[in-house]
Design a protein around this motif. Sequence first.
Motif, PDB file in Angstrom:
ATOM      1  N   LYS A 288       0.876  -1.307   0.064  1.00 48.05           N
ATOM      2  CA  LYS A 288       0.102  -0.146  -0.121  1.00 48.05           C
ATOM      3  C   LYS A 288       0.958   1.416  -0.073  1.00 48.05           C
ATOM      4  CE  LYS A 288      -3.724  -2.405   2.263  1.00 48.05           C
ATOM      5  NZ  LYS A 288      -4.920  -2.386   3.326  1.00 48.05           N
ATOM      6  N   ILE A 289       1.022   1.798  -1.178  1.00 46.25           N
ATOM      7  CA  ILE A 289       1.814   3.036  -1.074  1.00 46.25           C
ATOM      8  C   ILE A 289       1.447   4.162  -1.720  1.00 46.25           C
ATOM      9  CG2 ILE A 289       4.077   3.186  -3.031  1.00 46.25           C
ATOM     10  CD1 ILE A 289       4.310   0.577  -3.649  1.00 46.25           C
ATOM     11  N   ALA A 290       1.660   5.257  -0.856  1.00 47.97           N
ATOM     12  CA  ALA A 290       1.306   6.583  -1.225  1.00 47.97           C
ATOM     13  C   ALA A 290       2.271   7.426  -1.610  1.00 47.97           C
ATOM     14  CB  ALA A 290       0.593   7.340   0.191  1.00 47.97           C
ATOM     15  N   VAL A 291       1.942   7.814  -2.807  1.00 46.43           N
ATOM     16  CA  VAL A 291       3.143   8.754  -3.506  1.00 46.43           C
ATOM     17  C   VAL A 291       2.544  10.178  -3.568  1.00 46.43           C
ATOM     18  CG1 VAL A 291       4.466   9.056  -5.586  1.00 46.43           C
ATOM     19  CG2 VAL A 291       3.793   6.942  -5.087  1.00 46.43           C
ATOM     20  N   PHE A 292       3.290  11.176  -2.917  1.00 49.94           N
ATOM     21  CA  PHE A 292       2.752  12.639  -2.858  1.00 49.94           C
ATOM     22  C   PHE A 292       3.860  13.781  -2.964  1.00 49.94           C
ATOM     23  CE2 PHE A 292       3.139  10.406   1.396  1.00 49.94           C
ATOM     24  CZ  PHE A 292       4.115  11.329   1.926  1.00 49.94           C
TER      25      PHE A 292
ATOM     26  N   LEU B 264       6.730   8.443 -11.699  1.00 48.28           N
ATOM     27  CA  LEU B 264       7.266   7.476 -10.548  1.00 48.28           C
ATOM     28  C   LEU B 264       6.193   6.403 -10.129  1.00 48.28           C
ATOM     29  CD1 LEU B 264       9.569   7.977  -7.578  1.00 48.28           C
ATOM     30  CD2 LEU B 264       7.310   7.174  -7.141  1.00 48.28           C
ATOM     31  N   SER B 265       4.957   6.692 -10.046  1.00 46.26           N
ATOM     32  CA  SER B 265       3.849   5.917  -9.778  1.00 46.26           C
ATOM     33  C   SER B 265       3.723   4.972 -10.868  1.00 46.26           C
ATOM     34  CB  SER B 265       2.626   6.678  -9.306  1.00 46.26           C
ATOM     35  OG  SER B 265       2.841   7.375  -8.483  1.00 46.26           O
ATOM     36  N   LYS B 266       3.653   5.394 -12.185  1.00 43.02           N
ATOM     37  CA  LYS B 266       3.581   4.538 -13.124  1.00 43.02           C
ATOM     38  C   LYS B 266       4.516   3.260 -13.232  1.00 43.02           C
ATOM     39  CE  LYS B 266       2.339   4.334 -18.071  1.00 43.02           C
ATOM     40  NZ  LYS B 266       2.454   5.100 -19.129  1.00 43.02           N
ATOM     41  N   ALA B 267       5.823   3.857 -12.993  1.00 42.27           N
ATOM     42  CA  ALA B 267       7.013   3.154 -13.018  1.00 42.27           C
ATOM     43  C   ALA B 267       6.818   1.877 -11.833  1.00 42.27           C
ATOM     44  CB  ALA B 267       8.340   3.700 -12.842  1.00 42.27           C
ATOM     45  N   LEU B 268       6.406   2.555 -10.564  1.00 44.13           N
ATOM     46  CA  LEU B 268       6.300   1.509  -9.499  1.00 44.13           C
ATOM     47  C   LEU B 268       5.100   0.365  -9.592  1.00 44.13           C
ATOM     48  CD1 LEU B 268       6.230   3.665  -6.220  1.00 44.13           C
ATOM     49  CD2 LEU B 268       7.810   1.722  -6.705  1.00 44.13           C
ATOM     50  N   ALA B 269       3.939   0.892 -10.563  1.00 45.91           N
ATOM     51  CA  ALA B 269       2.998  -0.036 -10.774  1.00 45.91           C
ATOM     52  C   ALA B 269       3.480  -0.913 -11.734  1.00 45.91           C
ATOM     53  CB  ALA B 269       1.716   0.504 -11.328  1.00 45.91           C
ATOM     54  N   SER B 270       4.385  -0.708 -12.517  1.00 46.34           N
ATOM     55  CA  SER B 270       4.877  -1.480 -13.701  1.00 46.34           C
ATOM     56  C   SER B 270       5.624  -2.509 -13.049  1.00 46.34           C
ATOM     57  CB  SER B 270       5.655  -0.794 -14.936  1.00 46.34           C
ATOM     58  OG  SER B 270       6.316  -1.715 -15.672  1.00 46.34           O
ATOM     59  N   GLU B 271       6.588  -2.211 -12.029  1.00 41.52           N
ATOM     60  CA  GLU B 271       7.580  -3.133 -11.686  1.00 41.52           C
ATOM     61  C   GLU B 271       6.873  -3.901 -10.602  1.00 41.52           C
ATOM     62  OE1 GLU B 271      10.985  -3.571 -12.020  1.00 41.52           O
ATOM     63  OE2 GLU B 271      10.708  -2.572 -13.862  1.00 41.52           O
ATOM     64  N   THR B 272       6.006  -3.461  -9.834  1.00 44.68           N
ATOM     65  CA  THR B 272       5.161  -4.202  -8.555  1.00 44.68           C
ATOM     66  C   THR B 272       4.112  -5.142  -9.057  1.00 44.68           C
ATOM     67  OG1 THR B 272       3.849  -2.474  -7.902  1.00 44.68           O
ATOM     68  CG2 THR B 272       6.370  -2.630  -7.121  1.00 44.68           C
TER      69      THR B 272
END
Length: 171
Positions: free
Chosen positions: A3-7, A17-25
Amino acid sequence: MKKIAVFGKPGSGKSTLSKALASETGIQLHQLDSMVYTKNGELVDRSSFDEAHERILSSESWIIDGFGPINSFHQRLEAADTLVYIDLPYLTSYWFVTKRLLKGLVVKPEGWPDGSSVLKGTLESYKVLRLCPKFWNDDFTARLKVLSCRKSLYIVKSVSELNDFVYRSIK
């Protein structure tokens, strides 16, 4: 990291950054701008937003990118197991907002609500950036550090850290 909050401030690279995190995870990404605004750029009904936000927070895993209404922001900070605060210098954020505007004349910016005016959004981002020092300050960072005793906290302070974040945090 489930559960990751990016702000952070407007123009800080949250969506990228969020899109890259979603792609990787493989964790589903929820971009708040797309939840807060309708396709024509108007604000959604607050109760509809609150219901959708609560559904996401109660799910097993999520990445939420953005700020949204203040009480929903505080709920996310509590519910997240990972906090990613992008705290780039103001000059960099102003440049990224301007770059997003110029690029947005050709292609819809990352995480931008469908049908929303890039010009109108850019002007709003400039307005918000002027107000940011009242919120994104040393007191806020200190509160985040208190929260970090029971969750992971990442504070990204430069473009190079931003570019390396996904690789460093996932690998």
